[in-house]
Write a protein that holds these residues in place. Structure first.
Motif, PDB file in Angstrom:
ATOM      1  N   ILE A 225       0.828  -1.211   0.000  1.00 17.51           N
ATOM      2  CA  ILE A 225       0.000   0.000   0.000  1.00 17.51           C
ATOM      3  C   ILE A 225       0.864   1.264   0.000  1.00 17.51           C
ATOM      4  N   ILE A 226       2.194   1.090   0.042  1.00 22.72           N
ATOM      5  CA  ILE A 226       3.145   2.201  -0.075  1.00 22.72           C
ATOM      6  C   ILE A 226       3.931   2.018  -1.368  1.00 22.72           C
ATOM      7  N   ALA A 227       4.054   3.068  -2.153  1.00 18.43           N
ATOM      8  CA  ALA A 227       4.788   2.995  -3.425  1.00 18.43           C
ATOM      9  C   ALA A 227       6.258   2.653  -3.175  1.00 18.43           C
ATOM     10  N   PRO A 228       6.855   1.753  -3.962  1.00 20.15           N
ATOM     11  CA  PRO A 228       8.270   1.416  -3.796  1.00 20.15           C
ATOM     12  C   PRO A 228       9.183   2.634  -3.826  1.00 20.15           C
ATOM     13  N   GLY A 229       8.813   3.646  -4.598  1.00 24.91           N
ATOM     14  CA  GLY A 229       9.643   4.849  -4.675  1.00 24.91           C
ATOM     15  C   GLY A 229       9.771   5.586  -3.363  1.00 24.91           C
ATOM     16  N   ASN A 230       8.837   5.341  -2.437  1.00 28.08           N
ATOM     17  CA  ASN A 230       8.909   5.990  -1.132  1.00 28.08           C
ATOM     18  C   ASN A 230      10.104   5.513  -0.311  1.00 28.08           C
ATOM     19  N   ALA A 231      10.730   4.437  -0.721  1.00 24.24           N
ATOM     20  CA  ALA A 231      11.940   3.967  -0.042  1.00 24.24           C
ATOM     21  C   ALA A 231      13.057   4.993  -0.134  1.00 24.24           C
ATOM     22  N   GLU A 232      12.981   5.878  -1.124  1.00 22.45           N
ATOM     23  CA  GLU A 232      14.019   6.902  -1.323  1.00 22.45           C
ATOM     24  C   GLU A 232      13.609   8.252  -0.748  1.00 22.45           C
ATOM     25  N   TYR A 233      12.402   8.381  -0.235  1.00 19.86           N
ATOM     26  CA  TYR A 233      11.939   9.656   0.304  1.00 19.86           C
ATOM     27  C   TYR A 233      12.609   9.954   1.637  1.00 19.86           C
ATOM     28  N   ALA A 234      13.017  11.221   1.819  1.00 23.22           N
ATOM     29  CA  ALA A 234      13.740  11.563   3.043  1.00 23.22           C
ATOM     30  C   ALA A 234      13.280  12.861   3.697  1.00 23.22           C
ATOM     31  N   GLN A 235      12.601  13.736   2.970  1.00 28.61           N
ATOM     32  CA  GLN A 235      12.288  15.042   3.556  1.00 28.61           C
ATOM     33  C   GLN A 235      11.046  15.637   2.909  1.00 28.61           C
ATOM     34  N   ASN A 236       9.881  15.372   3.496  1.00 25.53           N
ATOM     35  CA  ASN A 236       8.634  16.025   3.099  1.00 25.53           C
ATOM     36  C   ASN A 236       8.015  15.538   1.793  1.00 25.53           C
ATOM     37  N   GLN A 237       8.666  14.593   1.079  1.00 25.57           N
ATOM     38  CA  GLN A 237       8.083  14.171  -0.203  1.00 25.57           C
ATOM     39  C   GLN A 237       6.742  13.497  -0.025  1.00 25.57           C
ATOM     40  N   SER A 238       6.578  12.725   1.053  1.00 25.06           N
ATOM     41  CA  SER A 238       5.297  12.035   1.248  1.00 25.06           C
ATOM     42  C   SER A 238       4.188  13.038   1.571  1.00 25.06           C
ATOM     43  N   VAL A 239       4.542  14.137   2.244  1.00 25.40           N
ATOM     44  CA  VAL A 239       3.558  15.193   2.503  1.00 25.40           C
ATOM     45  C   VAL A 239       3.138  15.839   1.181  1.00 25.40           C
ATOM     46  N   SER A 240       4.108  16.087   0.319  1.00 23.01           N
ATOM     47  CA  SER A 240       3.826  16.686  -0.990  1.00 23.01           C
ATOM     48  C   SER A 240       2.943  15.764  -1.821  1.00 23.01           C
ATOM     49  N   ASP A 241       3.231  14.465  -1.813  1.00 26.89           N
ATOM     50  CA  ASP A 241       2.415  13.509  -2.565  1.00 26.89           C
ATOM     51  C   ASP A 241       0.977  13.489  -2.060  1.00 26.89           C
ATOM     52  N   PHE A 242       0.825  13.554  -0.736  1.00 28.05           N
ATOM     53  CA  PHE A 242      -0.525  13.563  -0.161  1.00 28.05           C
ATOM     54  C   PHE A 242      -1.270  14.835  -0.578  1.00 28.05           C
ATOM     55  N   ALA A 243      -0.582  15.964  -0.518  1.00 26.32           N
ATOM     56  CA  ALA A 243      -1.207  17.236  -0.896  1.00 26.32           C
ATOM     57  C   ALA A 243      -1.636  17.232  -2.360  1.00 26.32           C
ATOM     58  N   LYS A 244      -0.907  16.497  -3.201  1.00 25.34           N
ATOM     59  CA  LYS A 244      -1.209  16.439  -4.642  1.00 25.34           C
ATOM     60  C   LYS A 244      -2.181  15.319  -4.994  1.00 25.34           C
ATOM     61  N   GLY A 245      -2.634  14.559  -3.989  1.00 19.11           N
ATOM     62  CA  GLY A 245      -3.583  13.489  -4.254  1.00 19.11           C
ATOM     63  C   GLY A 245      -2.967  12.221  -4.792  1.00 19.11           C
ATOM     64  N   LYS A 246      -1.659  12.056  -4.627  1.00 20.83           N
ATOM     65  CA  LYS A 246      -1.006  10.820  -5.088  1.00 20.83           C
ATOM     66  C   LYS A 246      -1.162   9.684  -4.074  1.00 20.83           C
ATOM     67  N   ASN A 247      -1.261  10.049  -2.794  1.00 18.05           N
ATOM     68  CA  ASN A 247      -1.480   9.080  -1.723  1.00 18.05           C
ATOM     69  C   ASN A 247      -2.753   9.459  -0.977  1.00 18.05           C
ATOM     70  N   ALA A 248      -3.498   8.454  -0.526  1.00 19.10           N
ATOM     71  CA  ALA A 248      -4.766   8.722   0.143  1.00 19.10           C
ATOM     72  C   ALA A 248      -4.608   8.947   1.638  1.00 19.10           C
ATOM     73  N   MET A 249      -3.500   8.451   2.216  1.00 18.35           N
ATOM     74  CA  MET A 249      -3.298   8.585   3.659  1.00 18.35           C
ATOM     75  C   MET A 249      -1.853   8.977   3.946  1.00 18.35           C
TER      76      MET A 249
END
Length: 438
Positions: free
Chosen positions: A252-276
């Motif tokens: 339920i987490i994109a494989p690319g998130n393994a490389e996220y380190a600083q706020n990228q998951s927040v940005s993805d959520f704000a853009k509607g790429k992730n639901a939670m």
């Protein structure tokens, strides 16, 4: 962080410096070289969506302090990826700032260096007294039984942020309360190039925060009662595996998130790429990225079963930022005045509103601004179901070694490799071997 008291403590600090991967140098205008009573240097942590956002938040307040006191504050906003290493370098070189923000989980580790000003009764009296601060926030200011090494500045808790439209489109009526529900919902939401949940797999601190909570829910901890590392118990291994499995097994987490380190998951959520999103006090960050308040809901972080509460239903670490003073500052009086200013009721309201955090100052917390439905979740979590990370001298090393072990496991999951109980335990064994010998 605190100045070194003994050779043994120095060895610990050196070992930590080599373990931290982010490279940062000491300040050339730190407290050790600042002998002007009319200037202060301040290292602020990156609290907003960007360093520029923080400068816009802080500069008017620093100007206000200069007008009131005649003391000019030179601020540098330091990214989280660099902050710990910068502070550690400063504790050994003596070239640190006068005042600095620290993650509250680092308090005991930095206290052990002896570099930070202890907040004894006399120093607390200069800023209005210790009893102004919420007890849970004071619990993350240093080792138990010692004078705090820092003063609480911002209080935060983790919550589950969920996209209302994506939930409605998937036929999900309410946010998940248990991890099984989160996984089931996440699978419904992970389609069409979008994903159920975001993560920051390359961010050791985020990894620690989540696996600490999972461990508590499994009835385990990463340290024994006497402060010794215990990274390979069945509970801690299960906790780390459960977290990484959100990508490796549950998908339920994109494989690319393994490389996220600083706020990228927040940005993805704000853009509607992730639901939670599982995040600390994220509202201001989301707003700055264009997401309206009514586009998402906020709920407690899920637990294994039932309702968040005491004991195994811990669902957040006691998150927050503390304000510390370097003991070798040549302007201790000015630094103390600045701490008093930053923790005043007026500034607490301004700054915590800007960062959607909760004031750790009791009287500021009663303001209507902090009694919104969103803040109610955070305040309730801090009051009832959050636990402080271990306030032990080796906590910073723990964040680095275990956080990096989890990063390695996420990388394996992203590459399609199996993440097993054995592989998790092996990584945690390696992490424990890197801890200072007792």
């Amino acid at each position: 962080m605190r100045r070194i008291r003994a050779a043994a403590a120095g060895a610990v600090t050196v070992s930590l410096l080599t373990a931290v991967t982010a490279c940062g140098g000491g300040s050339s205008t730190g407290g050790g070289s600042n002998d002007s009573p009319k200037t202060l240097t301040y290292w602020a942590s990156n609290q907003g969506a960007s360093i520029e956002v923080d400068k816009k938040v802080l500069q008017p307040e620093l100007d206000k302090f200069e007008k009131q006191s005649g003391i000019k504050v030179k601020v540098e906003v330091v990214p989280w990826s660099d902050l710990l290493n910068r502070i550690l370098t400063a504790t050994t070189s003596g070239q640190g700032p006068d005042v600095l923000n620290i993650g509250n989980t680092w308090s005991a580790s930095l206290q052990a260096t002896g570099a930070l000003l202890p907040w004894d009764a006399s120093n607390f009296a200069k800023i209005g007294g210790k009893d102004r601060f919420v007890e849970s926030a004071l619990g993350s200011t240093g080792a138990q039984g010692k004078d705090p090494a820092a003063v609480p500045l911002y209080s935060m808790a983790y919550a589950l942020y969920y996209n209302k439209k994506m939930f409605a489109d998937a036929g999900i009526a309410k946010p998940p309360a248990t991890w099984d529900e989160l996984i089931a919902d996440g699978k419904k939401l992970s389609k069409g190039g979008k994903w159920g949940l975001g993560a920051e797999g390359s961010n050791p601190s985020e990894n620690i925060h989540h696996t600490f909570v999972f461990a508590k829910q499994h009835g385990a901890d990463f340290f024994t009662a006497d402060g010794k590392p215990d990274f390979t118990s069945d509970g801690t291994v299960a906790a780390v595996k459960q977290y990484v499995d959100l990508m490796a097994k549950d998908k339920i987490i994109a494989p690319g998130n393994a490389e996220y380190a600083q706020n990228q998951s927040v940005s993805d959520f704000a853009k509607g790429k992730n639901a939670m999103l599982l995040w600390q006090s994220a509202s201001a960050n989301l707003k700055s990225q264009g997401m309206s308040d009514d586009a998402y809901g906020i709920a407690p972080v899920p637990v294994q079963s039932g309702t968040p509460g005491t004991g195994t239903n811990v669902n957040s670490m006691v998150a927050g930022i503390n304000l510390a003073v370097f003991k070798n500052s040549h302007n201790l009086d000015g630094a103390t005045k600045f701490v008093k200013f930053m923790t005043s009721d007026a500034e607490q309201k301004i700054l915590n509103t800007a960062y959607s955090s909760i004031p750790p100052v009791k009287t500021a917390q009663t303001d209507a601004t902090f009694n919104t439905p969103a803040n109610a979740v955070l305040k309730d979590t801090l009051a009832k179901s959050a636990a402080a990370l271990p306030q032990v001298a080796d906590e910073s090393q723990f964040e680095t070694t275990v956080g990096t072990a989890v990063k390695t496991l996420f990388a394996a999951a992203a590459a399609g490799h199996a993440v097993t109980t054995e592989s998790v335990k092996a990584e945690l064994e390696k992490a424990q071997q890197q801890m200072p010998a007792k």
